[in-house]
Design an enzyme around this catalytic site. Structure first.
Site, mmCIF file in Angstrom:
data_model
loop_
_atom_site.group_PDB
_atom_site.id
_atom_site.type_symbol
_atom_site.label_atom_id
_atom_site.label_comp_id
_atom_site.label_asym_id
_atom_site.label_seq_id
_atom_site.Cartn_x
_atom_site.Cartn_y
_atom_site.Cartn_z
ATOM 1 C CG HIS A 27 27.932 47.687 148.162
ATOM 2 N ND1 HIS A 27 29.084 48.321 148.531
ATOM 3 C CD2 HIS A 27 28.132 46.509 147.679
ATOM 4 C CE1 HIS A 27 30.097 47.199 148.523
ATOM 5 N NE2 HIS A 27 29.389 46.370 148.078
ATOM 6 N N GLY A 28 24.265 47.008 149.062
ATOM 7 C CA GLY A 28 23.483 45.422 149.159
ATOM 8 C C GLY A 28 22.469 45.339 148.052
#
Length: 153
Positions: A67-68
């Protein structure tokens, strides 16, 4: 917010071709790009790789949730991939990851981003759910299973 509300079936890869971590990130980013045309592919990869340098998003039991956060999006984006063979993802338990949810969030989001990560983690905590996903025949079936199992949460 439900996972199936965020996950477009077009962003599901039933059989990842990748055999290494960076290639998985590349494939999952490509799937997200199918549904969100304005994504800058290289920027997505940079953000994901940066996050992985902080610590692996391979949470164990065959699951990884890379994720980011991105400045260029205004809503959460998900893609999903499955590798029947498994990929070394530097997971906490040292086992290969087979089920991958990629989560991209707007840079300013905090609460909904964390709630979605927790919901994905809770969904995939069940060995029975993981087995159903690994045994699915198609992307459509993967999407259906995610929806069915999410209703049980």
């Amino acid at each position: 917010m439900k996972i199936v509300d965020l996950l477009n079936p077009a962003a599901i890869i039933a059989d990842l071709e990748a055999v290494e971590k960076d290639a998985v990130l590349e494939e999952l980013a490509g799937a997200a790009n199918k549904i969100e045309k304005g994504l800058e592919h290289d920027e997505v990869l940079r953000v994901l790789q940066e996050r992985e340098r902080l610590g692996s998003t391979g949470i164990g039991e065959g699951v990884a949730i890379p994720h980011g956060k991105l400045r260029t999006i205004d809503q959460l984006l998900l893609s999903f991939g499955r590798s029947r063979k498994g990929v070394d993802f530097d997971s906490l338990d040292g086992k290969p990851a087979q089920l991958f949810f990629l989560l991209l969030a707007p840079e300013e989001s905090v609460g909904v981003h964390l709630k979605t990560l927790a919901r994905i983690s809770k969904l995939l905590k069940s060995p029975a759910v993981r087995q159903r996903l690994l045994g699915a025949d198609s992307g459509d079936e993967l999407y259906r299973i995610i929806g069915e199992e999410e209703e049980r949460l």
